[in-house]
Design a protein around this motif. Structure first.
Motif, PDB file in Angstrom:
ATOM      1  N   ASN A   1      10.234  -7.713   0.680  1.00  0.00           N
ATOM      2  CA  ASN A   1       9.308  -8.407  -0.232  1.00  0.00           C
ATOM      3  C   ASN A   1       7.826  -8.162   0.087  1.00  0.00           C
ATOM      4  OD1 ASN A   1      11.266  -9.406  -1.891  1.00  0.00           O
ATOM      5  ND2 ASN A   1      11.174 -11.502  -1.139  1.00  0.00           N
ATOM      6  N   ARG A   2       7.513  -6.926   0.484  1.00  0.00           N
ATOM      7  CA  ARG A   2       6.109  -6.582   0.722  1.00  0.00           C
ATOM      8  C   ARG A   2       5.851  -5.207   0.107  1.00  0.00           C
ATOM      9  NH1 ARG A   2       4.559  -8.693   6.775  1.00  0.00           N
ATOM     10  NH2 ARG A   2       5.784  -6.881   7.433  1.00  0.00           N
ATOM     11  N   ALA A   3       6.135  -5.124  -1.184  1.00  0.00           N
ATOM     12  CA  ALA A   3       6.114  -3.833  -1.868  1.00  0.00           C
ATOM     13  C   ALA A   3       4.767  -3.141  -1.774  1.00  0.00           C
ATOM     14  CB  ALA A   3       6.529  -4.020  -3.325  1.00  0.00           C
ATOM     15  N   ASP A   4       3.676  -3.891  -1.911  1.00  0.00           N
ATOM     16  CA  ASP A   4       2.362  -3.257  -1.895  1.00  0.00           C
ATOM     17  C   ASP A   4       2.011  -2.721  -0.512  1.00  0.00           C
ATOM     18  OD1 ASP A   4       2.021  -3.739  -4.615  1.00  0.00           O
ATOM     19  OD2 ASP A   4       1.161  -5.718  -4.268  1.00  0.00           O
ATOM     20  N   LEU A   5       2.384  -3.455   0.525  1.00  0.00           N
ATOM     21  CA  LEU A   5       2.203  -2.934   1.876  1.00  0.00           C
ATOM     22  C   LEU A   5       3.076  -1.699   2.093  1.00  0.00           C
ATOM     23  CD1 LEU A   5       2.132  -6.262   3.919  1.00  0.00           C
ATOM     24  CD2 LEU A   5       0.239  -4.656   3.672  1.00  0.00           C
ATOM     25  N   LEU A   6       4.303  -1.757   1.613  1.00  0.00           N
ATOM     26  CA  LEU A   6       5.208  -0.621   1.753  1.00  0.00           C
ATOM     27  C   LEU A   6       4.634   0.625   1.088  1.00  0.00           C
ATOM     28  CD1 LEU A   6       8.018   0.520   2.551  1.00  0.00           C
ATOM     29  CD2 LEU A   6       8.831  -0.266   0.315  1.00  0.00           C
ATOM     30  N   ARG A   7       4.039   0.455  -0.076  1.00  0.00           N
ATOM     31  CA  ARG A   7       3.440   1.597  -0.777  1.00  0.00           C
ATOM     32  C   ARG A   7       2.379   2.267   0.098  1.00  0.00           C
ATOM     33  NH1 ARG A   7       1.822  -0.889  -4.957  1.00  0.00           N
ATOM     34  NH2 ARG A   7       3.403  -0.280  -6.498  1.00  0.00           N
ATOM     35  N   GLY A   8       1.534   1.470   0.733  1.00  0.00           N
ATOM     36  CA  GLY A   8       0.510   2.027   1.607  1.00  0.00           C
ATOM     37  C   GLY A   8       1.092   2.716   2.821  1.00  0.00           C
ATOM     38  N   MET A   9       2.146   2.129   3.393  1.00  0.00           N
ATOM     39  CA  MET A   9       2.779   2.744   4.557  1.00  0.00           C
ATOM     40  C   MET A   9       3.410   4.080   4.189  1.00  0.00           C
ATOM     41  SD  MET A   9       5.760   3.361   6.355  1.00  0.00           S
ATOM     42  CE  MET A   9       6.932   2.342   5.509  1.00  0.00           C
TER      43      MET A   9
ATOM     44  N   ALA B   1       2.503   6.035   1.782  1.00  0.00           N
ATOM     45  CA  ALA B   1       1.402   6.975   1.572  1.00  0.00           C
ATOM     46  C   ALA B   1       0.897   7.519   2.908  1.00  0.00           C
ATOM     47  CB  ALA B   1       0.272   6.299   0.800  1.00  0.00           C
ATOM     48  N   GLY B   2       0.844   6.648   3.923  1.00  0.00           N
ATOM     49  CA  GLY B   2       0.448   7.097   5.255  1.00  0.00           C
ATOM     50  C   GLY B   2       1.415   8.116   5.829  1.00  0.00           C
ATOM     51  N   LEU B   3       2.711   7.899   5.616  1.00  0.00           N
ATOM     52  CA  LEU B   3       3.699   8.871   6.078  1.00  0.00           C
ATOM     53  C   LEU B   3       3.549  10.196   5.347  1.00  0.00           C
ATOM     54  CD1 LEU B   3       6.948   6.681   6.390  1.00  0.00           C
ATOM     55  CD2 LEU B   3       5.359   7.355   8.205  1.00  0.00           C
ATOM     56  N   ALA B   4       3.275  10.133   4.056  1.00  0.00           N
ATOM     57  CA  ALA B   4       3.114  11.359   3.269  1.00  0.00           C
ATOM     58  C   ALA B   4       1.900  12.163   3.721  1.00  0.00           C
ATOM     59  CB  ALA B   4       2.996  11.013   1.787  1.00  0.00           C
ATOM     60  N   ALA B   5       0.903  11.501   4.310  1.00  0.00           N
ATOM     61  CA  ALA B   5      -0.331  12.167   4.732  1.00  0.00           C
ATOM     62  C   ALA B   5      -0.276  12.696   6.159  1.00  0.00           C
ATOM     63  CB  ALA B   5      -1.508  11.200   4.588  1.00  0.00           C
ATOM     64  N   LEU B   6       0.835  12.515   6.851  1.00  0.00           N
ATOM     65  CA  LEU B   6       0.936  12.969   8.227  1.00  0.00           C
ATOM     66  C   LEU B   6       0.821  14.489   8.314  1.00  0.00           C
ATOM     67  CD1 LEU B   6       3.860  10.686   9.453  1.00  0.00           C
ATOM     68  CD2 LEU B   6       1.497  10.609  10.286  1.00  0.00           C
ATOM     69  N   THR B   7       0.104  14.961   9.316  1.00  0.00           N
ATOM     70  CA  THR B   7      -0.036  16.403   9.501  1.00  0.00           C
ATOM     71  C   THR B   7       1.255  17.035   9.995  1.00  0.00           C
ATOM     72  OG1 THR B   7      -0.884  16.063  11.747  1.00  0.00           O
ATOM     73  CG2 THR B   7      -2.502  16.227   9.962  1.00  0.00           C
ATOM     74  N   ARG B   8       2.047  16.292  10.702  1.00  0.00           N
ATOM     75  CA  ARG B   8       3.396  16.711  11.089  1.00  0.00           C
ATOM     76  C   ARG B   8       4.346  15.832  10.293  1.00  0.00           C
ATOM     77  NH1 ARG B   8       8.866  16.631  12.054  1.00  0.00           N
ATOM     78  NH2 ARG B   8       9.462  17.680  14.014  1.00  0.00           N
TER      79      ARG B   8
ATOM     80  N   VAL C   1       2.170  -1.335   8.616  1.00  0.00           N
ATOM     81  CA  VAL C   1       1.329  -0.451   9.424  1.00  0.00           C
ATOM     82  C   VAL C   1       1.165   0.880   8.707  1.00  0.00           C
ATOM     83  CG1 VAL C   1       1.856  -1.493  11.665  1.00  0.00           C
ATOM     84  CG2 VAL C   1       3.324   0.320  10.777  1.00  0.00           C
ATOM     85  N   VAL C   2       0.051   1.558   8.988  1.00  0.00           N
ATOM     86  CA  VAL C   2      -0.223   2.877   8.414  1.00  0.00           C
ATOM     87  C   VAL C   2      -0.620   3.806   9.551  1.00  0.00           C
ATOM     88  CG1 VAL C   2      -1.689   4.215   6.860  1.00  0.00           C
ATOM     89  CG2 VAL C   2      -0.939   1.918   6.191  1.00  0.00           C
ATOM     90  N   PRO C   3       0.100   4.906   9.748  1.00  0.00           N
ATOM     91  CA  PRO C   3      -0.259   5.815  10.840  1.00  0.00           C
ATOM     92  C   PRO C   3      -1.458   6.667  10.479  1.00  0.00           C
ATOM     93  CG  PRO C   3       1.609   6.696   9.599  1.00  0.00           C
ATOM     94  CD  PRO C   3       1.313   5.329   9.028  1.00  0.00           C
ATOM     95  N   ALA C   4      -2.269   6.978  11.479  1.00  0.00           N
ATOM     96  CA  ALA C   4      -3.317   7.981  11.297  1.00  0.00           C
ATOM     97  C   ALA C   4      -2.653   9.324  11.009  1.00  0.00           C
ATOM     98  CB  ALA C   4      -4.183   8.072  12.548  1.00  0.00           C
ATOM     99  N   PRO C   5      -3.329  10.228  10.306  1.00  0.00           N
ATOM    100  CA  PRO C   5      -2.689  11.494   9.922  1.00  0.00           C
ATOM    101  C   PRO C   5      -2.078  12.285  11.077  1.00  0.00           C
ATOM    102  CG  PRO C   5      -4.705  11.198   8.670  1.00  0.00           C
ATOM    103  CD  PRO C   5      -4.662  10.078   9.680  1.00  0.00           C
TER     104      PRO C   5
END
Length: 306
Positions: free
Chosen positions: A20-28, A30-37, A102-106
């Motif tokens: 039940n935290r869909a908007d946070l999940l969307r950001g997380m 997106a962070g995974l999609a932006a990972l350099t690895r 949480v959102v990881p740095a790239p």
């Protein structure tokens, strides 16, 4: 210690639990999609969410995304058990556990994967860049006088990320950026779903360390936490029951002396005695219920052992 040059690149699956935290999940995501690895798989356990989580997951074009929909809310502990089991059964070399807030740095995953260690921890900061890593440098289950077993943590010891050495050895972790090798899971088993929420990560760290693994927090593996820490204010609510019960269960399982294993009774007595002036009847009820329930958690459940 860096990975051995020329060795076969290890695979990694991200294990995520959401509720039940869909908007946070969307950001997380997106962070995974932006990972350099890029991770080799992302396994999301949806804990029977009733918001628009399903729509967020369906709209994601993240490569390797797998969704496991739970019919009931099995808590973070049950969700991580399911995700880790799936990643382990599919044969990924490493499993990176992550909450939806949480959102990881790239470069976060690339930094972690450069270390040839069985257990690693990304280091959390808040959205303003302040260090908020609460994993323990010392989690004392040897002395009965240590009312709170976490006697030193990254945040309060170093104050800033810049003041940290490149790696710091930990005695407990959070399932927000913890990475574990498949070989460790094969040896010590899966996270214990009976915790529901809280202390499942502490329990797992203790099991890993007792199996001879060290756990290193990696300074330059940055994970940004999107929410403030506020759970310590809920000791009279439903979360308070789990906080007390699971803290007591850890003492009963791993306390290194009879006095340490007796601490749950001492803590409960103190909470009840102080309840007229601190905590109130809700916290007193929680701590007594927790004491009774924790006695049934002395042993690790059979389904948490491989």
């Amino acid at each position: 210690m860096s990975a051995t040059p020329g060795a076969r690149p290890e695979t990694v699956a991200v294990a995520v639990v959401t509720y039940n935290r869909a908007d946070l999940l969307r950001g997380m995501l997106a962070g995974l999609a932006a990972l350099t690895r890029a991770p080799d798989a992302v396994i999301v356990v949806d804990n029977a969410s009733t918001d628009h989580t399903a729509e967020v997951l369906a709209a994601s074009d993240l490569v390797g995304l797998q969704v496991i929909r739970s019919e009931t809310n099995v808590g973070g502990a049950g969700g991580f058990r399911a995700a880790v089991k799936e990643a382990h059964d599919r044969g990924f070399d490493r499993i990176w556990l992550m909450d939806d807030d949480v959102v990881p740095a790239p470069d976060c995953l690339a930094v972690l994967m450069s270390y040839d260690e069985d257990c690693l921890m990304a280091v959390r900061e808040d959205r303003a860049g302040a260090l908020v890593e609460k994993s323990a440098l010392r989690f004392d289950l040897t002395r009965a006088r240590a009312v709170k077993p976490k006697t030193a943590m990254v945040e309060t010891t170093y104050l800033t990320r810049a003041a940290m050495p490149a790696t710091v050895e930990l005695e407990n972790v959070a399932f927000e950026g913890f990475m574990v090798r498949r070989s460790v899971v094969a040896e010590i088993g899966l996270p214990d779903a009976s915790f529901f929420i809280f202390y499942d990560d502490v329990d797992y760290a203790i099991r890993a360390r007792r199996a001879g693994r060290r756990i290193l927090a990696v300074r330059d593996a940055v994970l940004v936490r999107q929410l403030d820490f506020d759970q310590q204010h809920d000791l009279g609510g439903w979360k308070g029951f789990y906080m007390y019960r699971n803290l007591f269960a850890v003492h009963l399982r791993y306390g290194e002396s009879p006095l340490v294993r007796a601490k749950p009774w001492l803590i409960a007595a103190g909470v009840v005695a102080l309840s007229p002036v601190r905590g109130g009847p809700g916290e007193a009820r929680n701590v007594l219920r927790a004491l009774r329930a924790a006695r049934g958690m002395r042993a690790l459940p059979a389904d948490s052992v491989e």
